[in-house]
Design a protein around this motif. Structure first.
Motif, PDB file in Angstrom:
ATOM      1  N   GLY A   1       0.549  12.024  -1.404  1.00  0.00           N
ATOM      2  CA  GLY A   1      -0.655  12.036  -2.216  1.00  0.00           C
ATOM      3  C   GLY A   1      -1.686  11.026  -1.748  1.00  0.00           C
ATOM      4  N   ARG A   2      -2.381  10.429  -2.696  1.00  0.00           N
ATOM      5  CA  ARG A   2      -3.448   9.493  -2.390  1.00  0.00           C
ATOM      6  C   ARG A   2      -2.941   8.077  -2.143  1.00  0.00           C
ATOM      7  NH1 ARG A   2      -8.487  10.779  -3.009  1.00  0.00           N
ATOM      8  NH2 ARG A   2      -9.060   8.627  -3.478  1.00  0.00           N
ATOM      9  N   HIS A   3      -1.642   7.876  -2.313  1.00  0.00           N
ATOM     10  CA  HIS A   3      -1.091   6.545  -2.080  1.00  0.00           C
ATOM     11  C   HIS A   3      -1.209   6.197  -0.607  1.00  0.00           C
ATOM     12  CE1 HIS A   3       1.372   3.059  -3.012  1.00  0.00           C
ATOM     13  NE2 HIS A   3       2.048   3.299  -1.896  1.00  0.00           N
ATOM     14  N   ASN A   4      -1.712   5.027  -0.301  1.00  0.00           N
ATOM     15  CA  ASN A   4      -1.878   4.621   1.089  1.00  0.00           C
ATOM     16  C   ASN A   4      -1.368   3.205   1.265  1.00  0.00           C
ATOM     17  OD1 ASN A   4      -4.306   2.732   0.649  1.00  0.00           O
ATOM     18  ND2 ASN A   4      -5.012   4.645  -0.251  1.00  0.00           N
ATOM     19  N   MET A   5      -1.243   2.799   2.528  1.00  0.00           N
ATOM     20  CA  MET A   5      -0.652   1.507   2.821  1.00  0.00           C
ATOM     21  C   MET A   5      -1.502   0.361   2.286  1.00  0.00           C
ATOM     22  SD  MET A   5       2.140   0.393   4.066  1.00  0.00           S
ATOM     23  CE  MET A   5       2.710   1.814   4.989  1.00  0.00           C
ATOM     24  N   PHE A   6      -2.830   0.497   2.329  1.00  0.00           N
ATOM     25  CA  PHE A   6      -3.689  -0.560   1.804  1.00  0.00           C
ATOM     26  C   PHE A   6      -3.439  -0.758   0.311  1.00  0.00           C
ATOM     27  CE2 PHE A   6      -7.711  -1.776  -0.291  1.00  0.00           C
ATOM     28  CZ  PHE A   6      -7.895  -3.018   0.296  1.00  0.00           C
ATOM     29  N   ALA A   7      -3.337   0.335  -0.432  1.00  0.00           N
ATOM     30  CA  ALA A   7      -3.051   0.227  -1.867  1.00  0.00           C
ATOM     31  C   ALA A   7      -1.694  -0.418  -2.100  1.00  0.00           C
ATOM     32  CB  ALA A   7      -3.108   1.605  -2.515  1.00  0.00           C
ATOM     33  N   ALA A   8      -0.729  -0.103  -1.223  1.00  0.00           N
ATOM     34  CA  ALA A   8       0.602  -0.704  -1.359  1.00  0.00           C
ATOM     35  C   ALA A   8       0.544  -2.207  -1.151  1.00  0.00           C
ATOM     36  CB  ALA A   8       1.563  -0.065  -0.366  1.00  0.00           C
ATOM     37  N   PHE A   9      -0.270  -2.663  -0.192  1.00  0.00           N
ATOM     38  CA  PHE A   9      -0.439  -4.099   0.022  1.00  0.00           C
ATOM     39  C   PHE A   9      -1.092  -4.755  -1.188  1.00  0.00           C
ATOM     40  CE2 PHE A   9       0.136  -5.618   4.542  1.00  0.00           C
ATOM     41  CZ  PHE A   9       0.894  -4.533   4.957  1.00  0.00           C
ATOM     42  N   VAL A  10      -2.158  -4.139  -1.703  1.00  0.00           N
ATOM     43  CA  VAL A  10      -2.899  -4.719  -2.826  1.00  0.00           C
ATOM     44  C   VAL A  10      -2.019  -4.799  -4.072  1.00  0.00           C
ATOM     45  CG1 VAL A  10      -4.860  -4.380  -4.393  1.00  0.00           C
ATOM     46  CG2 VAL A  10      -5.144  -4.008  -1.923  1.00  0.00           C
ATOM     47  N   GLU A  11      -1.152  -3.821  -4.256  1.00  0.00           N
ATOM     48  CA  GLU A  11      -0.254  -3.839  -5.417  1.00  0.00           C
ATOM     49  C   GLU A  11       0.716  -5.017  -5.406  1.00  0.00           C
ATOM     50  OE1 GLU A  11       1.703  -0.101  -5.419  1.00  0.00           O
ATOM     51  OE2 GLU A  11      -0.080   1.026  -6.066  1.00  0.00           O
ATOM     52  N   ARG A  12       0.904  -5.627  -4.254  1.00  0.00           N
ATOM     53  CA  ARG A  12       1.810  -6.761  -4.160  1.00  0.00           C
ATOM     54  C   ARG A  12       1.151  -8.073  -4.586  1.00  0.00           C
ATOM     55  NH1 ARG A  12       6.989  -5.411  -3.789  1.00  0.00           N
ATOM     56  NH2 ARG A  12       7.395  -7.453  -2.860  1.00  0.00           N
ATOM     57  N   ILE A  13      -0.144  -8.071  -4.811  1.00  0.00           N
ATOM     58  CA  ILE A  13      -0.841  -9.286  -5.247  1.00  0.00           C
ATOM     59  C   ILE A  13      -0.416  -9.617  -6.667  1.00  0.00           C
ATOM     60  CG2 ILE A  13      -3.068 -10.391  -5.651  1.00  0.00           C
ATOM     61  CD1 ILE A  13      -4.287  -8.515  -3.592  1.00  0.00           C
ATOM     62  N   LYS A  14       0.161 -10.775  -6.852  1.00  0.00           N
ATOM     63  CA  LYS A  14       0.638 -11.179  -8.169  1.00  0.00           C
ATOM     64  C   LYS A  14       0.341 -12.650  -8.405  1.00  0.00           C
ATOM     65  CE  LYS A  14       4.508  -7.905  -8.056  1.00  0.00           C
ATOM     66  NZ  LYS A  14       5.991  -7.758  -8.089  1.00  0.00           N
ATOM     67  N   LYS A  15       0.370 -13.013  -9.668  1.00  0.00           N
ATOM     68  CA  LYS A  15       0.215 -14.424 -10.042  1.00  0.00           C
ATOM     69  C   LYS A  15       1.596 -15.070 -10.164  1.00  0.00           C
ATOM     70  CE  LYS A  15      -4.110 -15.065 -12.594  1.00  0.00           C
ATOM     71  NZ  LYS A  15      -4.412 -16.400 -12.043  1.00  0.00           N
ATOM     72  N   THR A  16       1.716 -16.262  -9.638  1.00  0.00           N
ATOM     73  CA  THR A  16       2.960 -17.012  -9.814  1.00  0.00           C
ATOM     74  C   THR A  16       2.816 -17.923 -11.017  1.00  0.00           C
ATOM     75  OG1 THR A  16       2.169 -18.726  -8.297  1.00  0.00           O
ATOM     76  CG2 THR A  16       3.495 -16.944  -7.365  1.00  0.00           C
ATOM     77  N   ALA A  17       3.929 -18.376 -11.514  1.00  0.00           N
ATOM     78  CA  ALA A  17       3.898 -19.225 -12.705  1.00  0.00           C
ATOM     79  C   ALA A  17       3.197 -20.533 -12.387  1.00  0.00           C
ATOM     80  CB  ALA A  17       5.318 -19.502 -13.177  1.00  0.00           C
TER      81      ALA A  17
END
Length: 312
Positions: A296-312
Motif C-alpha cells: 500500500g502507501r506505507h513507505n520506508m520514510f514513513a517507517a523511519f518517522v514512526e520510530r521518532i519517540k520521546k524518552t522519559a
C-alpha cells in the motif's frame, strides 16, 4: 505544448518509488511544517498540560519551537526527549536526512550527508548516529517462530590481506574480526546481534531468548547447534563442508543472503565499520529487511518517522 505543470511535477505511476523528492518537498516545505507534523506524531490526542492535568489547546510560540497552554501558559517543547533535542540544525534538514537514509537500498554515508545537507562532517555524523539509534528493534514485537534459520558470521578485513600470524582462530573467531549471530524467519523478520564470541553458551542463550520453543531451526553443521533438540526445538541442518547447501527443506540461504547484503553494503558505502558501531549498522539493515515487502502507501520514510519517540 505539453499540458504538464512543470511547477508541480507528479511522480509517475510506473515508478517503483513510494515517496519521491517532490512529495517530500510538498509535505515538509519548512521548519514550521516539520514541527507541526512532529507534534501530530508525538501527541496524536493533543498535548497534555501537566499543570492543568488534562489535554488543553496549545498555541505555537513566535520564533520558538515550542507550544504554550492557552489556560496556564505552560511551555511544551516537542523536540525535548527526541533525537532532535539540543540540536541547532534546521528541523527540515533533519527530516531531509531521514528521507535520504530511507530512500537508499544500502544506506548512505555520513560524508554524503555532509555534502547533501551543507553541514559539517561532525554534525552529519551526529545526525547519522541519532537517526540510526531509532532503528533498534531488539525489544519490539514477538519472538521468532515457525521455520527459522540461524547462522553466525564475522565482520572485518579480508583474511587474505592479513599477515599469516594474524590468521589464527579461537572461540572468538578470526583475529581482528567481530563475531555476529543472526536468525531469520522464512518469509519473515530477521535479527542480527554482535556477539562477544561464538561459544555454545553465547549462541544458545540467544536462541532460547529470541526463538519460540517448538520452532523448527535450520543451521549448518556447527557443533554449537547440536543441543537444539534438547532445548525443545526441531532441528534441521545442512553440511556445507560436504558441499551440501540444500537438503529437502533444510538450508540457511536466507540468513546467508542477509549477511551478503550487509557486507556488500558496508563494503560499498561505508568501506569500513568499527566493532563499536557495527550493531547500529546491523540494526539499520535489519530494519530495511523486515520491511522489504511493505504494501500500500506505507513507505520506508514513513517507517523511519514512526520510530521518532520521546524518552522519559
Amino acid at each position: 505544448m505539453s499540458k504538464v505543470n512543470r511547477n508541480n511535477p507528479v511522480r509517475s505511476g510506473a515508478s517503483e518509488g513510494l515517496y519521491s523528492l517532490m512529495e517530500f518537498e510538498r509535505e515538509y516545505p519548512d521548519d514550521a511544517a516539520c514541527l507541526e507534523i512532529l507534534v501530530k506524531r508525538l501527541y496524536p490526542n493533543g498535548i497534555h498540560c501537566p499543570r492543568c492535568q488534562k489535554i488543553t489547546k496549545h498555541h505555537r510560540e513566535t520564533n520558538r519551537p515550542s507550544y504554550a497552554c492557552q489556560n496556564c501558559g505552560h511551555h511544551e517543547h516537542p523536540m525535548r526527549g527526541t533525537i532532535f533535542q539540543d540540536s541547532a540544525t534546521s528541523l527540515k534538514l533533519w527530516f531531509y536526512a531521514i528521507y535520504l537514509m530511507s530512500s537508499t537500498r544500502c544506506g548512505i554515508s555520513a560524508k554524503q550527508l555532509e555534502r547533501e545537507l551543507g553541514v559539517t562532517y561532525k554534525c552529519a555524523w551526529r545526525m547519522f548516529k541519532q537517526i540510526r539509534s531509532m532503528l533498534d528493534e531488539d525489544g519490539d514485537g514477538p519472538q521468532l517462530s515457525g521455520r527459522v534459520e540461524v547462522d553466525e558470521s564475522y565482520y572485518g578485513g579480508k583474511e587474505s590481506n592479513k599477515h599469516q600470524q594474524r590468521r589464527r582462530s579461537s572461540n572468538r573467531g578470526p583475529v581482528g574480526k567481530t563475531a555476529v549471530w543472526g536468525a531469520v524467519e522464512r518469509e519473515g523478520r530477521v535479527l542480527a546481534r554482535v556477539m562477544p564470541d561464538t561459544s555454545s553458551f553465547s549462541i544458545l542463550s540467544n536462541v532460547r531468548s529470541r526463538i519460540m520453543p517448538r520452532s523448527t531451526v535450520f543451521s549448518d553443521e556447527a557443533r554449537v547447534y547440536r543441543n537444539l533438540p534438547r532445548l525443545g526445538y526441531e532441528h534441521g541442518r545442512v553440511y556445507h563442508s560436504a558441499n551440501i547447501y540444500v537438503d529437502g527443506d533444510a538450508h540457511t540461504n536466507t540468513i546467508e543472503g542477509f549477511w551478503s547484503l550487509t557486507k556488500n553494503g558496508i563494503r560499498g558505502v561505508y568501506h569500513n565499520v568499527s566493532g563499536k558501531y557495527l550493531q547500529t549498522y546491523l540494526n539499520e539493515y535489519a530494519f530495511r529487511f523486515n520491511r522489504r515487502k511493505s504494501l500500500g502507501r506505507h513507505n520506508m520514510f514513513a517507517a523511519f518517522v514512526e520510530r521518532i519517540k520521546k524518552t522519559a
